[in-house]
Design a protein around this motif. Structure first.
Motif, mmCIF file in Angstrom:
data_model
loop_
_atom_site.group_PDB
_atom_site.id
_atom_site.type_symbol
_atom_site.label_atom_id
_atom_site.label_comp_id
_atom_site.label_asym_id
_atom_site.label_seq_id
_atom_site.Cartn_x
_atom_site.Cartn_y
_atom_site.Cartn_z
ATOM 1 N N GLY A 64 36.486 -8.164 -9.637
ATOM 2 C CA GLY A 64 36.916 -9.504 -9.271
ATOM 3 C C GLY A 64 35.937 -10.059 -8.256
ATOM 4 O O GLY A 64 35.238 -9.315 -7.576
ATOM 5 N N GLY A 65 35.884 -11.361 -8.176
ATOM 6 C CA GLY A 65 34.965 -11.925 -7.211
ATOM 7 C C GLY A 65 34.981 -13.430 -7.198
ATOM 8 O O GLY A 65 35.759 -14.081 -7.900
ATOM 9 N N PHE A 66 34.118 -13.965 -6.395
ATOM 10 C CA PHE A 66 33.979 -15.392 -6.239
ATOM 11 C C PHE A 66 32.569 -15.774 -6.639
ATOM 12 O O PHE A 66 31.611 -15.154 -6.196
ATOM 13 C CB PHE A 66 34.248 -15.778 -4.784
ATOM 14 C CG PHE A 66 34.162 -17.242 -4.535
ATOM 15 C CD1 PHE A 66 35.129 -18.090 -5.035
ATOM 16 C CD2 PHE A 66 33.109 -17.774 -3.820
ATOM 17 C CE1 PHE A 66 35.047 -19.456 -4.813
ATOM 18 C CE2 PHE A 66 33.021 -19.125 -3.590
ATOM 19 C CZ PHE A 66 33.996 -19.969 -4.087
ATOM 20 N N LYS A 67 32.476 -16.774 -7.498
ATOM 21 C CA LYS A 67 31.197 -17.184 -8.093
ATOM 22 C C LYS A 67 30.601 -15.973 -8.794
ATOM 23 O O LYS A 67 31.228 -15.390 -9.644
ATOM 24 C CB LYS A 67 30.286 -17.805 -7.057
ATOM 25 C CG LYS A 67 30.900 -19.043 -6.427
ATOM 26 C CD LYS A 67 29.883 -19.977 -5.933
ATOM 27 C CE LYS A 67 30.638 -21.166 -5.352
ATOM 28 N NZ LYS A 67 29.848 -22.290 -5.125
ATOM 29 N N ASN A 68 29.414 -15.542 -8.414
ATOM 30 C CA ASN A 68 28.785 -14.411 -9.094
ATOM 31 C C ASN A 68 28.818 -13.120 -8.286
ATOM 32 O O ASN A 68 28.358 -12.092 -8.749
ATOM 33 C CB ASN A 68 27.341 -14.746 -9.455
ATOM 34 C CG ASN A 68 27.261 -15.756 -10.566
ATOM 35 O OD1 ASN A 68 28.252 -16.339 -10.963
ATOM 36 N ND2 ASN A 68 26.073 -15.969 -11.082
ATOM 37 N N VAL A 69 29.349 -13.148 -7.069
ATOM 38 C CA VAL A 69 29.473 -11.938 -6.262
ATOM 39 C C VAL A 69 30.732 -11.201 -6.723
ATOM 40 O O VAL A 69 31.819 -11.759 -6.749
ATOM 41 C CB VAL A 69 29.563 -12.269 -4.758
ATOM 42 C CG1 VAL A 69 29.765 -11.009 -3.946
ATOM 43 C CG2 VAL A 69 28.302 -13.002 -4.317
ATOM 44 N N VAL A 70 30.554 -9.947 -7.096
ATOM 45 C CA VAL A 70 31.635 -9.193 -7.731
ATOM 46 C C VAL A 70 31.860 -7.882 -6.978
ATOM 47 O O VAL A 70 30.923 -7.263 -6.471
ATOM 48 C CB VAL A 70 31.269 -8.885 -9.205
ATOM 49 C CG1 VAL A 70 32.372 -8.126 -9.887
ATOM 50 C CG2 VAL A 70 30.951 -10.159 -9.960
ATOM 51 N N PHE A 71 33.134 -7.479 -6.927
ATOM 52 C CA PHE A 71 33.488 -6.183 -6.354
ATOM 53 C C PHE A 71 34.406 -5.464 -7.330
ATOM 54 O O PHE A 71 35.384 -6.046 -7.799
ATOM 55 C CB PHE A 71 34.189 -6.352 -5.003
ATOM 56 C CG PHE A 71 34.496 -5.050 -4.334
ATOM 57 C CD1 PHE A 71 33.517 -4.370 -3.635
ATOM 58 C CD2 PHE A 71 35.751 -4.495 -4.438
ATOM 59 C CE1 PHE A 71 33.794 -3.155 -3.041
ATOM 60 C CE2 PHE A 71 36.038 -3.276 -3.844
ATOM 61 C CZ PHE A 71 35.057 -2.608 -3.136
ATOM 62 N N GLY A 72 34.090 -4.229 -7.627
ATOM 63 C CA GLY A 72 34.901 -3.463 -8.573
ATOM 64 C C GLY A 72 35.476 -2.209 -7.955
ATOM 65 O O GLY A 72 34.929 -1.655 -7.004
ATOM 66 N N LEU A 73 36.593 -1.765 -8.502
ATOM 67 C CA LEU A 73 37.228 -0.526 -8.080
ATOM 68 C C LEU A 73 37.656 0.220 -9.343
ATOM 69 O O LEU A 73 38.356 -0.348 -10.192
ATOM 70 C CB LEU A 73 38.440 -0.809 -7.191
ATOM 71 C CG LEU A 73 39.090 0.395 -6.539
ATOM 72 C CD1 LEU A 73 38.084 1.099 -5.617
ATOM 73 C CD2 LEU A 73 40.296 -0.034 -5.734
ATOM 74 N N TRP A 74 37.221 1.470 -9.463
ATOM 75 C CA TRP A 74 37.446 2.250 -10.677
ATOM 76 C C TRP A 74 37.987 3.629 -10.333
ATOM 77 O O TRP A 74 37.631 4.208 -9.316
ATOM 78 C CB TRP A 74 36.131 2.428 -11.438
ATOM 79 C CG TRP A 74 35.589 1.135 -11.923
ATOM 80 C CD1 TRP A 74 34.774 0.279 -11.242
ATOM 81 C CD2 TRP A 74 35.850 0.513 -13.171
ATOM 82 N NE1 TRP A 74 34.508 -0.825 -12.016
ATOM 83 C CE2 TRP A 74 35.158 -0.706 -13.207
ATOM 84 C CE3 TRP A 74 36.596 0.880 -14.281
ATOM 85 C CZ2 TRP A 74 35.186 -1.558 -14.281
ATOM 86 C CZ3 TRP A 74 36.620 0.023 -15.356
ATOM 87 C CH2 TRP A 74 35.917 -1.178 -15.348
ATOM 88 N N GLY A 75 38.833 4.153 -11.190
ATOM 89 C CA GLY A 75 39.336 5.508 -11.057
ATOM 90 C C GLY A 75 39.247 6.216 -12.395
ATOM 91 O O GLY A 75 39.347 5.592 -13.448
#
Length: 145
Positions: A64-75
Protein backbone atom coordinates in the motif's frame (compact mmCIF):
# COMPACT_ATOMS: atom_id res chain seq x y z
CA UNK A 1 23.76 -21.31 -9.85
CA UNK A 2 20.83 -21.61 -7.42
CA UNK A 3 21.41 -18.09 -6.14
CA UNK A 4 21.46 -16.62 -9.66
CA UNK A 5 18.21 -18.44 -10.48
CA UNK A 6 16.65 -17.22 -7.22
CA UNK A 7 17.67 -13.62 -7.94
CA UNK A 8 16.17 -13.72 -11.43
CA UNK A 9 12.99 -15.36 -10.10
CA UNK A 10 12.66 -12.69 -7.42
CA UNK A 11 13.07 -9.90 -9.96
CA UNK A 12 10.43 -11.53 -12.15
CA UNK A 13 7.97 -11.92 -9.27
CA UNK A 14 8.46 -8.33 -8.11
CA UNK A 15 6.63 -7.12 -11.17
CA UNK A 16 3.00 -6.78 -10.37
CA UNK A 17 -0.41 -5.44 -11.13
CA UNK A 18 -1.60 -2.44 -9.14
CA UNK A 19 -4.82 -0.56 -8.74
CA UNK A 20 -4.95 3.19 -9.35
CA UNK A 21 -4.27 3.96 -5.69
CA UNK A 22 -1.16 1.77 -5.49
CA UNK A 23 -2.78 -0.77 -3.14
CA UNK A 24 -2.69 -4.45 -3.87
CA UNK A 25 -2.31 -7.82 -2.17
CA UNK A 26 -1.57 -11.32 -3.17
CA UNK A 27 0.03 -14.69 -2.81
CA UNK A 28 3.77 -15.06 -2.29
CA UNK A 29 5.77 -18.11 -3.31
CA UNK A 30 9.36 -18.15 -2.08
CA UNK A 31 12.31 -20.46 -2.40
CA UNK A 32 14.62 -20.67 0.62
CA UNK A 33 18.08 -22.22 0.70
CA UNK A 34 19.18 -22.46 4.35
CA UNK A 35 22.29 -24.50 5.09
CA UNK A 36 20.87 -27.38 7.12
CA UNK A 37 23.68 -29.82 6.36
CA UNK A 38 24.90 -30.19 9.98
CA UNK A 39 21.34 -30.65 11.27
CA UNK A 40 20.56 -33.15 8.52
CA UNK A 41 23.71 -35.13 9.40
CA UNK A 42 22.61 -35.23 13.06
CA UNK A 43 19.17 -36.43 11.95
CA UNK A 44 20.72 -39.21 9.85
CA UNK A 45 22.92 -40.29 12.78
CA UNK A 46 19.78 -40.51 14.96
CA UNK A 47 17.93 -42.62 12.37
CA UNK A 48 15.65 -39.83 11.10
CA UNK A 49 15.10 -38.92 7.46
CA UNK A 50 17.24 -36.30 5.72
CA UNK A 51 16.14 -32.66 5.84
CA UNK A 52 15.96 -31.00 2.43
CA UNK A 53 17.93 -27.73 2.13
CA UNK A 54 15.62 -26.46 -0.63
CA UNK A 55 12.39 -25.20 0.94
CA UNK A 56 9.46 -23.77 -1.01
CA UNK A 57 7.23 -21.63 1.20
CA UNK A 58 3.82 -20.08 0.65
CA UNK A 59 2.30 -16.97 2.15
CA UNK A 60 0.35 -13.78 1.74
CA UNK A 61 1.04 -10.09 1.87
CA UNK A 62 0.06 -6.68 0.67
CA UNK A 63 1.47 -3.40 -0.55
CA UNK A 64 0.00 0.00 0.00
CA UNK A 65 1.16 3.51 -0.47
CA UNK A 66 0.65 7.03 -1.62
CA UNK A 67 1.38 8.00 -5.21
CA UNK A 68 4.27 5.75 -6.23
CA UNK A 69 5.91 5.25 -2.81
CA UNK A 70 4.95 1.77 -1.66
CA UNK A 71 5.38 -0.24 1.53
CA UNK A 72 4.74 -3.96 1.70
CA UNK A 73 4.44 -6.52 4.47
CA UNK A 74 4.65 -10.25 3.72
CA UNK A 75 4.54 -13.46 5.72
CA UNK A 76 5.30 -17.02 4.63
CA UNK A 77 5.78 -20.50 6.05
CA UNK A 78 6.03 -24.22 5.48
CA UNK A 79 5.75 -27.33 7.63
CA UNK A 80 7.63 -30.58 7.21
CA UNK A 81 7.45 -33.99 8.85
CA UNK A 82 10.53 -36.14 9.47
CA UNK A 83 9.87 -39.45 11.21
CA UNK A 84 12.30 -42.12 12.24
CA UNK A 85 12.49 -45.16 14.46
CA UNK A 86 10.58 -44.22 17.60
CA UNK A 87 10.77 -40.44 17.02
CA UNK A 88 8.45 -38.01 15.28
CA UNK A 89 9.79 -34.59 14.26
CA UNK A 90 7.87 -31.60 12.93
CA UNK A 91 9.77 -28.69 11.40
CA UNK A 92 8.19 -25.29 10.80
CA UNK A 93 10.00 -22.76 8.62
CA UNK A 94 8.46 -19.29 8.74
CA UNK A 95 9.31 -15.68 8.18
CA UNK A 96 8.13 -12.15 7.71
CA UNK A 97 9.55 -9.22 5.79
CA UNK A 98 8.83 -5.60 5.05
CA UNK A 99 9.48 -4.13 1.65
CA UNK A 100 9.65 -0.38 1.04
CA UNK A 101 9.96 0.60 -2.60
CA UNK A 102 8.89 2.76 -5.49
CA UNK A 103 6.30 1.55 -8.03
CA UNK A 104 7.04 2.36 -11.69
CA UNK A 105 3.90 2.16 -13.79
CA UNK A 106 4.67 0.77 -17.26
CA UNK A 107 1.20 0.34 -18.70
CA UNK A 108 -2.19 0.83 -17.01
CA UNK A 109 -1.22 -0.45 -13.57
CA UNK A 110 1.24 -3.07 -14.76
CA UNK A 111 4.76 -2.27 -13.74
CA UNK A 112 7.75 -3.03 -11.59
CA UNK A 113 8.68 -2.09 -8.05
CA UNK A 114 12.34 -1.80 -7.13
CA UNK A 115 12.59 -2.16 -3.38
CA UNK A 116 14.56 -3.42 -0.42
CA UNK A 117 13.37 -6.40 1.62
CA UNK A 118 14.12 -6.46 5.33
CA UNK A 119 13.00 -9.37 7.45
CA UNK A 120 13.68 -12.47 9.45
CA UNK A 121 12.99 -16.17 9.30
CA UNK A 122 13.11 -19.00 11.80
CA UNK A 123 13.11 -22.77 11.98
CA UNK A 124 11.23 -24.45 14.81
CA UNK A 125 11.62 -28.15 15.61
CA UNK A 126 9.27 -30.26 17.72
CA UNK A 127 10.42 -33.76 18.55
CA UNK A 128 8.54 -36.40 20.48
CA UNK A 129 8.57 -40.10 21.11
CA UNK A 130 6.19 -42.14 18.99
CA UNK A 131 3.80 -43.71 21.49
CA UNK A 132 2.97 -46.72 19.37
CA UNK A 133 0.56 -49.02 21.17
CA UNK A 134 -0.16 -46.70 24.15
CA UNK A 135 -3.81 -46.03 24.79
CA UNK A 136 -5.39 -43.06 26.51
CA UNK A 137 -5.66 -44.75 29.95
CA UNK A 138 -1.91 -45.49 29.92
CA UNK A 139 -1.17 -41.84 29.18
CA UNK A 140 -3.39 -40.72 32.08
CA UNK A 141 -1.48 -42.97 34.46
CA UNK A 142 1.93 -41.88 33.14
CA UNK A 143 1.54 -38.35 31.65
CA UNK A 144 5.28 -37.75 31.26
CA UNK A 145 5.28 -40.31 28.50
Amino acid sequence: MKKVFFALLTLGLMSGFAAEEVNFAGFVLSYMMPDLTALSDDFNDAGLSTIDDDIVTFGYGSWGGFKNVVFGLWGYGRKGKYDGLGTSTRMTYSGIFAEPGYFIDIYKGFGIMPGVSLGASKIKLKMREVLGDADFDDLLQEPTR
